[in-house]
Design a protein around this motif. Structure first.
Motif, PDB file in Angstrom:
ATOM      1  N   GLU A  79      -1.631   9.052  -3.385  1.00  0.00           N
ATOM      2  CA  GLU A  79      -2.675   9.046  -2.379  1.00  0.00           C
ATOM      3  C   GLU A  79      -2.031   8.908  -1.000  1.00  0.00           C
ATOM      4  OE1 GLU A  79      -5.999   9.453  -2.627  1.00  0.00           O
ATOM      5  OE2 GLU A  79      -5.719   9.904  -4.759  1.00  0.00           O
ATOM      6  N   PRO A  80      -2.670   9.461   0.054  1.00  0.00           N
ATOM      7  CA  PRO A  80      -2.087   9.390   1.404  1.00  0.00           C
ATOM      8  C   PRO A  80      -1.968   7.941   1.891  1.00  0.00           C
ATOM      9  CG  PRO A  80      -3.893  10.980   1.319  1.00  0.00           C
ATOM     10  CD  PRO A  80      -3.938  10.217   0.042  1.00  0.00           C
ATOM     11  N   VAL A  81      -0.774   7.557   2.262  1.00  0.00           N
ATOM     12  CA  VAL A  81      -0.558   6.188   2.744  1.00  0.00           C
ATOM     13  C   VAL A  81      -1.354   5.933   4.012  1.00  0.00           C
ATOM     14  CG1 VAL A  81       1.189   4.578   3.590  1.00  0.00           C
ATOM     15  CG2 VAL A  81       1.709   6.068   1.650  1.00  0.00           C
ATOM     16  N   SER A  82      -1.489   6.959   4.852  1.00  0.00           N
ATOM     17  CA  SER A  82      -2.238   6.785   6.096  1.00  0.00           C
ATOM     18  C   SER A  82      -3.683   6.385   5.812  1.00  0.00           C
ATOM     19  CB  SER A  82      -2.209   8.074   6.916  1.00  0.00           C
ATOM     20  OG  SER A  82      -2.710   9.163   6.150  1.00  0.00           O
ATOM     21  N   GLN A  83      -4.301   6.993   4.790  1.00  0.00           N
ATOM     22  CA  GLN A  83      -5.672   6.641   4.425  1.00  0.00           C
ATOM     23  C   GLN A  83      -5.752   5.222   3.876  1.00  0.00           C
ATOM     24  OE1 GLN A  83      -8.657   9.245   4.249  1.00  0.00           O
ATOM     25  NE2 GLN A  83      -7.339   9.470   6.023  1.00  0.00           N
ATOM     26  N   LEU A  84      -4.759   4.836   3.096  1.00  0.00           N
ATOM     27  CA  LEU A  84      -4.726   3.478   2.545  1.00  0.00           C
ATOM     28  C   LEU A  84      -4.584   2.443   3.663  1.00  0.00           C
ATOM     29  CD1 LEU A  84      -2.428   4.224  -0.513  1.00  0.00           C
ATOM     30  CD2 LEU A  84      -4.747   3.315  -0.670  1.00  0.00           C
ATOM     31  N   LEU A 121       0.822  -1.206   0.000  1.00  0.00           N
ATOM     32  CA  LEU A 121       0.000   0.000   0.000  1.00  0.00           C
ATOM     33  C   LEU A 121       0.861   1.263   0.000  1.00  0.00           C
ATOM     34  CD1 LEU A 121      -2.917  -0.974   2.423  1.00  0.00           C
ATOM     35  CD2 LEU A 121      -3.005  -0.684  -0.054  1.00  0.00           C
ATOM     36  N   VAL A 122       2.045   1.188   0.589  1.00  0.00           N
ATOM     37  CA  VAL A 122       2.979   2.321   0.493  1.00  0.00           C
ATOM     38  C   VAL A 122       3.371   2.548  -0.968  1.00  0.00           C
ATOM     39  CG1 VAL A 122       5.254   3.188   1.134  1.00  0.00           C
ATOM     40  CG2 VAL A 122       3.847   2.045   2.843  1.00  0.00           C
ATOM     41  N   LEU A 123       3.680   1.464  -1.677  1.00  0.00           N
ATOM     42  CA  LEU A 123       4.048   1.573  -3.089  1.00  0.00           C
ATOM     43  C   LEU A 123       2.884   2.123  -3.908  1.00  0.00           C
ATOM     44  CD1 LEU A 123       5.955  -1.808  -3.601  1.00  0.00           C
ATOM     45  CD2 LEU A 123       6.911   0.443  -3.162  1.00  0.00           C
TER      46      LEU A 123
END
Length: 444
Positions: free
Chosen positions: A170-175, A161-163
């Motif tokens: 997109e914000p990684v925190s939201q993912l 999800l970071v990738l």
């Protein structure tokens, strides 16, 4: 030659190079650089060159080596092995208790790791031999380890999800928040399946008669200390982030520091552990860096040729597909590619095409790219364990005891594939399963 033909040539050339066994980043980067030189001359080399600086200027990139380091030091220092012993003592009296404990272990490891590789290594080297020794059915438990380890790419802190966040911007925190409920839902489905299967077929998981299970309650309570350190690591890493005390990069640094201190408190932080952890972290981090750089370069050229608009025209104008039909077509393509490619290869190939298209679709809710990132990651979980070339299938074969054959591994995964597909269907039907947490907490 039309731009559509050039785009098709790029895509075909890349696929041919991948089939020949070339490294993914080399194949993608070579095609991007070669096509830039052919189209724009020597001045065009600035396009892939500028992508390198775009990558190095992206601050969340620092999270990758930190999370990878944290996962490996937990594995190398034996903290995961202590966790499994605790689960064995507390759940061993249940029918299928060790298999259920393995799923719980995988969820815990996933919540501190972000990669399926470490979960697979821990499950195959610690849990699998123990369950085999105690008479568990080899096909059942092989599927348990493979299915459970795949949770590492969905439950935060997921490196995949970071990738995706890097490529989709997109914000990684939201993912991460979006992956929590689907990940727990999938783990719950695995646990229910194991319990029902073992209840219906008691021969698959005999009730254990182990001296360890008869220890006094005081000793069993003492074993719970094995879960304290992982809980504290998870709390300081994710809890502080969700509560807004730390940023994404800071939470990664907190997690890596906490894992190191945990290994030190256990008396297992030595030169060998540090050397092995650092070597593996460096190798995996460099691989991801090259992959992302190649993907950004390829995407810049591909998008500049109008490939995204060509795909949009094909799906929506020529084939007259509705928004949900387009999403289903994308999911089918992920599954087909996943039979031959790993998750990072799929991501760098299709993200430049699919992400802009998803942003234009009217699906009836906000944050579509966050939701689509969860769908992509869940499909990767299926790809990991789908024949003929699922990544986890061959990793399991290399780690499993000799009595487990490749045919056993292939037979073991189908119930878990079906449960993963059912979870994907639920998230597509009820997007709020993924979107409720990020919309409620609104963490950036």
């Amino acid at each position: 030659m039309s731009y559509e033909s050039i785009s098709l040539l790029m895509f075909t050339s890349m696929m041919v190079l991948l089939v020949t066994g070339q490294r993914v980043f080399a194949a993608i980067g070579f095609v991007a650089s070669a096509m830039v030189l052919m189209l724009y001359g020597t001045g065009g080399i600035e396009i892939p060159f500028s992508q390198a600086f775009k990558l190095f200027n992206w601050f969340p990139m620092l999270t990758l080596p930190l999370f990878i380091y944290m996962g490996y030091i937990l594995s190398e220092s034996g903290i995961a092995e202590d966790l499994y012993k605790m689960l064995h003592v507390w759940l061993g009296n249940l029918r299928g208790g060790l298999a259920l404990g393995t799923i719980f272990l995988m969820v815990i490891i996933s919540a501190m790791n972000g990669l399926s590789v470490a979960g697979m290594a821990i499950g195959a080297t610690i849990a699998l031999p123990e369950m085999l020794r105690r008479g568990y059915d080899k096909i059942l438990i092989t599927g348990v380890v493979q299915g459970g380890s795949s949770l590492g790419i969905l439950v935060p802190p997921s490196v995949v999800l970071v990738l995706y966040g890097m490529i989709a911007r997109e914000p990684v925190s939201q993912l991460w928040l979006a992956g929590v409920l689907p990940g727990l839902l999938m783990a719950a489905m695995f646990a229910v399946y194991i319990w029902v299967r073992c209840w219906a077929q008691p021969n698959l998981a005999p009730v254990l008669d182990d001296a360890d299970l008869k220890m006094p309650l005081s000793e069993k309570l003492a074993l719970l200390r094995a879960g304290i350190l992982p809980f504290l690591i998870f709390f300081f890493m994710t809890g502080l982030f969700v509560m807004g005390y730390t940023s994404l990069v800071e939470s990664a640094a907190v997690g890596a520091t906490a894992a190191t201190l945990a290994a030190l408190l256990k008396g297992r932080l030595n030169a060998r552990v540090l050397h092995d952890t650092a070597s593996k972290t460096l190798a995996i981090s460099c691989m991801f860096l090259w992959l992302i750089l190649a993907a950004l370069a390829f995407g810049a050229v591909f998008d500049g040729l109008g490939a995204v608009r060509a795909i949009e025209s094909l799906f929506i104008t020529r084939w007259d597909l509705g928004p949900w039909q387009v999403i289903i077509m994308m999911q089918v393509s992920f599954i087909l590619m996943g039979m031959f490619l790993d998750d990072t290869a799929m991501l760098v190939i299709v993200a430049p095409l699919y992400v802009p298209l998803v942003a234009t679709l009217d699906l009836g809710f906000d944050n579509q790219l966050i939701w689509f990132g969860i769908l992509y990651t869940m499909t990767c979980q299926i790809a990991y364990i789908t024949p003929p070339f699922g990544y986890n299938l061959f990793l399991m074969r290399s780690l499993a005891p000799p009595e487990i054959s490749l045919i056993d591994i292939y037979r073991s995964i189908w119930p878990f594939v079906l449960m993963m597909a059912a979870t994907i269907a639920l998230v597509m039907t009820f997007p709020q399963i993924a979107m409720w947490l990020p919309e409620t907490l609104n963490v950036r």
